[in-house]
Design a protein around this motif. Sequence first.
Motif, short mmCIF file in Angstrom:
data_model
loop_
_atom_site.label_atom_id
_atom_site.label_comp_id
_atom_site.label_asym_id
_atom_site.label_seq_id
_atom_site.Cartn_x
_atom_site.Cartn_y
_atom_site.Cartn_z
N ARG A 302 0.82 -1.21 0.00
CA ARG A 302 0.00 0.00 0.00
C ARG A 302 0.86 1.27 0.00
O ARG A 302 0.52 2.28 -0.59
N ARG A 303 2.01 1.23 0.68
CA ARG A 303 2.85 2.43 0.81
C ARG A 303 3.88 2.57 -0.30
O ARG A 303 4.47 3.64 -0.48
N LEU A 304 4.18 1.48 -1.00
CA LEU A 304 5.38 1.40 -1.84
C LEU A 304 5.56 2.57 -2.80
O LEU A 304 6.61 3.22 -2.81
N TYR A 305 4.56 2.86 -3.63
CA TYR A 305 4.77 3.88 -4.67
C TYR A 305 4.90 5.28 -4.07
O TYR A 305 5.65 6.10 -4.60
N ASP A 306 4.18 5.54 -3.02
CA ASP A 306 4.31 6.85 -2.39
C ASP A 306 5.72 7.02 -1.82
O ASP A 306 6.33 8.08 -1.95
N VAL A 307 6.25 5.96 -1.24
CA VAL A 307 7.60 6.02 -0.67
C VAL A 307 8.62 6.27 -1.78
O VAL A 307 9.53 7.10 -1.63
N LEU A 308 8.47 5.59 -2.92
CA LEU A 308 9.41 5.81 -4.03
C LEU A 308 9.36 7.27 -4.50
O LEU A 308 10.39 7.87 -4.79
N ARG A 309 8.15 7.82 -4.57
CA ARG A 309 8.04 9.23 -4.95
C ARG A 309 8.74 10.14 -3.93
O ARG A 309 9.34 11.15 -4.30
N GLN A 310 8.67 9.78 -2.65
CA GLN A 310 9.29 10.61 -1.61
C GLN A 310 10.81 10.70 -1.79
O GLN A 310 11.42 11.73 -1.53
N PHE A 311 11.44 9.60 -2.23
CA PHE A 311 12.89 9.65 -2.43
C PHE A 311 13.25 10.63 -3.54
O PHE A 311 14.23 11.36 -3.44
N ASP A 312 12.44 10.65 -4.60
CA ASP A 312 12.72 11.60 -5.67
C ASP A 312 12.57 13.03 -5.17
O ASP A 312 13.37 13.90 -5.50
N GLN A 313 11.53 13.25 -4.35
CA GLN A 313 11.33 14.60 -3.83
C GLN A 313 12.47 15.03 -2.93
O GLN A 313 12.86 16.20 -2.93
N ALA A 314 13.01 14.08 -2.17
CA ALA A 314 14.10 14.41 -1.25
C ALA A 314 15.42 14.60 -2.00
O ALA A 314 16.37 15.15 -1.46
N GLY A 315 15.47 14.14 -3.25
CA GLY A 315 16.68 14.33 -4.05
C GLY A 315 17.88 13.56 -3.54
O GLY A 315 19.00 14.07 -3.53
N VAL A 316 17.67 12.31 -3.14
CA VAL A 316 18.80 11.51 -2.63
C VAL A 316 19.66 11.01 -3.81
O VAL A 316 19.18 10.87 -4.93
N ASP A 317 20.94 10.75 -3.53
CA ASP A 317 21.85 10.24 -4.57
C ASP A 317 21.79 8.73 -4.67
O ASP A 317 22.02 8.16 -5.73
N VAL A 318 21.54 8.08 -3.54
CA VAL A 318 21.55 6.62 -3.51
C VAL A 318 20.47 6.15 -2.53
O VAL A 318 20.20 6.82 -1.53
N ILE A 319 19.80 5.04 -2.87
CA ILE A 319 18.76 4.50 -2.00
C ILE A 319 19.11 3.05 -1.68
O ILE A 319 19.37 2.26 -2.59
N PHE A 320 19.14 2.72 -0.40
CA PHE A 320 19.27 1.31 -0.01
C PHE A 320 17.90 0.85 0.48
O PHE A 320 17.33 1.45 1.39
N ALA A 321 17.38 -0.20 -0.15
CA ALA A 321 16.05 -0.68 0.18
C ALA A 321 16.13 -2.03 0.87
O ALA A 321 16.84 -2.93 0.39
N GLU A 322 15.42 -2.17 1.96
CA GLU A 322 15.25 -3.49 2.55
C GLU A 322 14.46 -4.35 1.56
O GLU A 322 13.71 -3.84 0.74
N THR A 323 14.64 -5.67 1.63
CA THR A 323 13.92 -6.57 0.73
C THR A 323 12.91 -7.39 1.54
O THR A 323 12.95 -7.41 2.77
N PHE A 324 11.99 -8.06 0.81
CA PHE A 324 10.86 -8.73 1.45
C PHE A 324 10.72 -10.15 0.91
O PHE A 324 11.14 -10.43 -0.22
N PRO A 325 10.08 -11.02 1.70
CA PRO A 325 9.84 -12.38 1.20
C PRO A 325 8.98 -12.33 -0.06
O PRO A 325 8.12 -11.46 -0.18
N GLU A 326 9.20 -13.26 -1.00
CA GLU A 326 8.47 -13.20 -2.27
C GLU A 326 7.19 -14.01 -2.27
O GLU A 326 6.63 -14.31 -3.33
N SER A 327 6.70 -14.37 -1.10
CA SER A 327 5.43 -15.09 -1.05
C SER A 327 4.28 -14.10 -0.95
O SER A 327 4.46 -12.96 -0.53
N GLY A 328 3.09 -14.56 -1.37
CA GLY A 328 1.91 -13.71 -1.30
C GLY A 328 2.11 -12.44 -2.11
O GLY A 328 2.70 -12.46 -3.19
N VAL A 329 1.67 -11.32 -1.57
CA VAL A 329 1.80 -10.05 -2.29
C VAL A 329 3.26 -9.60 -2.33
O VAL A 329 3.63 -8.69 -3.08
N GLY A 330 4.12 -10.28 -1.57
CA GLY A 330 5.57 -10.03 -1.63
C GLY A 330 6.13 -10.21 -3.03
O GLY A 330 7.10 -9.55 -3.42
N ALA A 331 5.51 -11.10 -3.84
CA ALA A 331 5.97 -11.29 -5.23
C ALA A 331 5.82 -10.00 -6.01
O ALA A 331 6.70 -9.61 -6.79
#
Length: 346
Positions: A302-331
Amino acid sequence: YWNVDKIVDGLEDYPQVHEAAAIVRNNGLIAFPTETVYGLGGNGLVDETVEKIYTAKGRPSDNPLILHIADRVQLNELVAEIPLMAEALMEAFWPGPLTIVFPKKPGVAMRASAGLDTVAIRMPDHPLALALIRAAQLPIAAPSANLSGRPSPTTAQHVLEDLDGRIDGVLDGGPTGIGVESTVVDITGDVPMILRPGGVTAEQIVEITGEVAIDPGILGEEAAPKSPGMKYRHYAPKGEMWLVRGENPAQMTQRVRELARAAADEGKKVGILATEESVHSYDGGYTVVPCGERSDLISVARRLYDVLRQFDQAGVDVIFAETFPESGVGAAIMNRLAKAAGNRYL
Ligand code: TXA
Ligand code: MG
């Protein structure tokens, strides 16, 4: 712009919905909420209107669109046949976040299906979307209402950021619930094949059909993806994005901490895609954005796309993202993250 966020009952009778539907009938473009993301809708039966959708989004023209319908009568007018497997899937998941690729009825919706002999159809599970389709009395072609190459929109605000001035109106129904797009499943073969992971999980589909195949193209393997849209790198953040793996969440957080420190030492502005559980484990000085709860992947989607937009707004040079299990909606979550990161893992 019509805000109909607070309306609960009788949407079909609201003047805003009728105004928007009239625009659709007159071949204009209206953005509207679905349960997944906002769609950029137009008359799916008129090629020039569909062409306008491609232009407004800046979308490659070989990438077909989904036709959104509100009832089974509309379906019969678009498809050549309804295999039993599709019948079972519709019974289980419509209205809902499942798009089904059918054999197309000859002569129908040429431009929307980009010249293929199949057509992708879905019945969205959102009262406003259904009211709009019913009032327009047309199948509404609708890709996600973002500029091509930007994260899909989960609020009317996101839509306006990308498309203000390029479309004829937005129905604001508040933030969408699921947050990632529908699952696209092709039923034209013997076994249903998932072309894009999304709101309905592979596990849920198997329960109905007994078996399911996953298009190798979406797993980042050699084959070209069967769904034209999956070959495009949908969204590239302005900052360089890396997906960080770990044996367990604690180790993952530790690795992200080390990577962030090293990048900051090089003078880079660092973004971290964290979770509610981990957000306080990171030092100050970074742009740390929690993306839902790790214990509840639905909240992450539910939050994913808004969060990605926030990084662009903040103007970061590099993003490190935690990863998630690929089961269920994780895929679906990991599919979208991998595309955003250009498949870069650490
Ligand atoms: O949740 C959703 O599906 C949202 C909302 C607005 O309904 N729509 C959406 O549309 O995500 P779009 O255009 O961003 O993605 C449609 C996907 C693309 O990957 C496209 O290639 C695939 O569906 N597709 C459409 N028609 C197809 C067809 N006939 N065969 C194979 N793939 C198809
Ligand atoms: Mg899209």
